[in-house]
Design a protein around this motif. Structure first.
Motif, PDB file in Angstrom:
ATOM      1  N   ASP A  51       0.865  -1.175   0.000  1.00 18.24           N
ATOM      2  CA  ASP A  51       0.000   0.000   0.000  1.00 18.24           C
ATOM      3  C   ASP A  51       0.901   1.224   0.000  1.00 18.24           C
ATOM      4  N   TYR A  52       0.598   2.176  -0.879  1.00 20.21           N
ATOM      5  CA  TYR A  52       1.365   3.417  -0.989  1.00 20.21           C
ATOM      6  C   TYR A  52       0.533   4.542  -0.375  1.00 20.21           C
ATOM      7  N   PHE A  53       1.133   5.280   0.551  1.00 23.29           N
ATOM      8  CA  PHE A  53       0.405   6.313   1.272  1.00 23.29           C
ATOM      9  C   PHE A  53       0.897   7.726   0.990  1.00 23.29           C
ATOM     10  N   SER A  54       2.176   7.874   0.707  1.00 30.36           N
ATOM     11  CA  SER A  54       2.754   9.194   0.490  1.00 30.36           C
ATOM     12  C   SER A  54       3.994   9.016  -0.366  1.00 30.36           C
ATOM     13  N   SER A  55       4.681  10.103  -0.649  1.00 26.98           N
ATOM     14  CA  SER A  55       5.866   9.987  -1.479  1.00 26.98           C
ATOM     15  C   SER A  55       7.025  10.763  -0.874  1.00 26.98           C
ATOM     16  N   ALA A  56       8.118  10.735  -1.597  1.00 21.08           N
ATOM     17  CA  ALA A  56       9.336  11.430  -1.162  1.00 21.08           C
ATOM     18  C   ALA A  56       9.956  12.086  -2.386  1.00 21.08           C
ATOM     19  N   ARG A  57      10.849  13.017  -2.137  1.00 19.46           N
ATOM     20  CA  ARG A  57      11.537  13.752  -3.195  1.00 19.46           C
ATOM     21  C   ARG A  57      13.026  13.429  -3.148  1.00 19.46           C
ATOM     22  N   GLU A  58      13.731  13.877  -4.175  1.00 18.58           N
ATOM     23  CA  GLU A  58      15.179  13.667  -4.229  1.00 18.58           C
ATOM     24  C   GLU A  58      15.846  14.206  -2.964  1.00 18.58           C
ATOM     25  N   LYS A  59      16.801  13.457  -2.441  1.00 19.92           N
ATOM     26  CA  LYS A  59      17.599  13.756  -1.245  1.00 19.92           C
ATOM     27  C   LYS A  59      16.856  13.547   0.066  1.00 19.92           C
ATOM     28  N   ASP A  60      15.570  13.173   0.014  1.00 23.87           N
ATOM     29  CA  ASP A  60      14.864  12.841   1.247  1.00 23.87           C
ATOM     30  C   ASP A  60      15.474  11.578   1.848  1.00 23.87           C
ATOM     31  N   ILE A  61      15.409  11.483   3.151  1.00 23.81           N
ATOM     32  CA  ILE A  61      15.882  10.303   3.877  1.00 23.81           C
ATOM     33  C   ILE A  61      14.672   9.416   4.173  1.00 23.81           C
ATOM     34  N   LEU A  62      14.815   8.126   3.872  1.00 22.83           N
ATOM     35  CA  LEU A  62      13.772   7.150   4.141  1.00 22.83           C
ATOM     36  C   LEU A  62      14.263   6.167   5.200  1.00 22.83           C
ATOM     37  N   ILE A  63      13.346   5.713   6.031  1.00 24.01           N
ATOM     38  CA  ILE A  63      13.648   4.678   7.017  1.00 24.01           C
ATOM     39  C   ILE A  63      12.733   3.495   6.703  1.00 24.01           C
ATOM     40  N   ALA A  64      13.330   2.328   6.483  1.00 22.86           N
ATOM     41  CA  ALA A  64      12.552   1.108   6.250  1.00 22.86           C
ATOM     42  C   ALA A  64      12.763   0.180   7.438  1.00 22.86           C
ATOM     43  N   GLU A  65      11.650  -0.332   7.964  1.00 21.72           N
ATOM     44  CA  GLU A  65      11.685  -1.230   9.121  1.00 21.72           C
ATOM     45  C   GLU A  65      10.944  -2.515   8.764  1.00 21.72           C
ATOM     46  N   THR A  66      11.485  -3.633   9.222  1.00 27.79           N
ATOM     47  CA  THR A  66      10.851  -4.917   8.940  1.00 27.79           C
ATOM     48  C   THR A  66      10.566  -5.680  10.226  1.00 27.79           C
ATOM     49  N   GLU A  67       9.673  -6.652  10.083  1.00 27.68           N
ATOM     50  CA  GLU A  67       9.346  -7.537  11.201  1.00 27.68           C
ATOM     51  C   GLU A  67       8.820  -8.848  10.629  1.00 27.68           C
ATOM     52  N   VAL A  68       9.377  -9.956  11.099  1.00 30.30           N
ATOM     53  CA  VAL A  68       8.841 -11.263  10.724  1.00 30.30           C
ATOM     54  C   VAL A  68       7.509 -11.430  11.444  1.00 30.30           C
ATOM     55  N   ILE A  69       6.467 -11.702  10.677  1.00 32.21           N
ATOM     56  CA  ILE A  69       5.125 -11.883  11.239  1.00 32.21           C
ATOM     57  C   ILE A  69       4.890 -13.347  11.585  1.00 32.21           C
ATOM     58  N   LYS A  70       5.243 -14.243  10.658  1.00 32.20           N
ATOM     59  CA  LYS A  70       5.071 -15.675  10.896  1.00 32.20           C
ATOM     60  C   LYS A  70       6.174 -16.430  10.181  1.00 32.20           C
ATOM     61  N   ARG A  71       6.778 -17.336  10.915  1.00 32.91           N
ATOM     62  CA  ARG A  71       7.835 -18.170  10.346  1.00 32.91           C
ATOM     63  C   ARG A  71       7.402 -19.627  10.399  1.00 32.91           C
ATOM     64  N   GLY A  72       7.110 -20.172   9.231  1.00 33.32           N
ATOM     65  CA  GLY A  72       6.773 -21.582   9.144  1.00 33.32           C
ATOM     66  C   GLY A  72       8.003 -22.383   8.735  1.00 33.32           C
ATOM     67  N   ARG A  73       7.799 -23.653   8.497  1.00 33.35           N
ATOM     68  CA  ARG A  73       8.920 -24.516   8.115  1.00 33.35           C
ATOM     69  C   ARG A  73       9.473 -24.127   6.746  1.00 33.35           C
ATOM     70  N   ASN A  74       8.588 -23.749   5.802  1.00 33.70           N
ATOM     71  CA  ASN A  74       9.020 -23.429   4.444  1.00 33.70           C
ATOM     72  C   ASN A  74       8.613 -22.042   3.960  1.00 33.70           C
ATOM     73  N   ILE A  75       7.683 -21.397   4.643  1.00 29.89           N
ATOM     74  CA  ILE A  75       7.189 -20.079   4.246  1.00 29.89           C
ATOM     75  C   ILE A  75       7.378 -19.109   5.410  1.00 29.89           C
ATOM     76  N   VAL A  76       7.879 -17.907   5.082  1.00 27.60           N
ATOM     77  CA  VAL A  76       8.026 -16.847   6.074  1.00 27.60           C
ATOM     78  C   VAL A  76       7.246 -15.628   5.577  1.00 27.60           C
ATOM     79  N   ASN A  77       6.473 -15.010   6.471  1.00 25.97           N
ATOM     80  CA  ASN A  77       5.738 -13.785   6.159  1.00 25.97           C
ATOM     81  C   ASN A  77       6.408 -12.636   6.899  1.00 25.97           C
ATOM     82  N   VAL A  78       6.736 -11.579   6.153  1.00 27.18           N
ATOM     83  CA  VAL A  78       7.455 -10.433   6.709  1.00 27.18           C
ATOM     84  C   VAL A  78       6.722  -9.151   6.314  1.00 27.18           C
TER      85      VAL A  78
END
Length: 152
Positions: free
Chosen positions: A89-116
């Motif tokens: 889902d895209y909510f907003s945008s950024a311009r050249e030279k803007d700083i972005l922070i990306a954060e992740t979290e594992v939601i579910k880790r199965g034996r063969n499938i991982v949702n992040v």
């Protein structure tokens, strides 16, 4: 050394030693590393923009997919995981030279499938630019390792 310990050696630095050529091109700075969670900083470059001068949605998707892959690396499984899908889902945008922070979290880790999940913010985290989730499938081949930094 665990994968988390190796990545922690790069906190506060541009991550140049990734086995991913795309990540090397993105030039993220690692801010935080935990098992199943990462925080990277990116600086928006001109070639990341759409014709309106805003961050191209495909670049936001690429950042999301790449940091999610790196998050899988923190789990310590020697096997490679391939993306099955991304829902963004895209909510907003950024311009050249803007700083972005990306954060992740594992939601579910199965034996063969991982949702992040991944959220991309502006620098002070007052504006959410995008949020997505991804499912990744464990493959038969082994992943490449990340070299530990050489001592100075």
């Amino acid at each position: 050394m665990t994968n988390v310990e190796i990545l922690r050696l790069y906190i506060g630095k541009e991550f140049e030693n990734s086995p991913s050529p795309f990540m090397q091109w993105l030039m993220p700075v690692i801010l935080a590393v935990e098992e199943g969670s990462l925080q990277f900083q990116y600086t928006v470059r001109r070639e990341w923009l759409n014709p309106a001068g805003n961050l191209h949605g495909g670049m936001a998707a690429g950042i999301l997919d790449d940091i999610i892959g790196a998050t899988i690396f923190t789990l310590g499984d020697p096997n490679f995981y391939s993306t099955i899908n991304n829902a963004i889902d895209y909510f907003s945008s950024a311009r050249e030279k803007d700083i972005l922070i990306a954060e992740t979290e594992v939601i579910k880790r199965g034996r063969n499938i991982v949702n992040v999940a991944c959220t991309i913010w502006n620098e002070d985290k007052t504006k959410m630019l995008a949020r997505g989730t991804s499912n990744l499938m464990r493959m038969e081949w082994k992943t490449q390792t990340v070299p530990a930094e050489k001592s100075q």
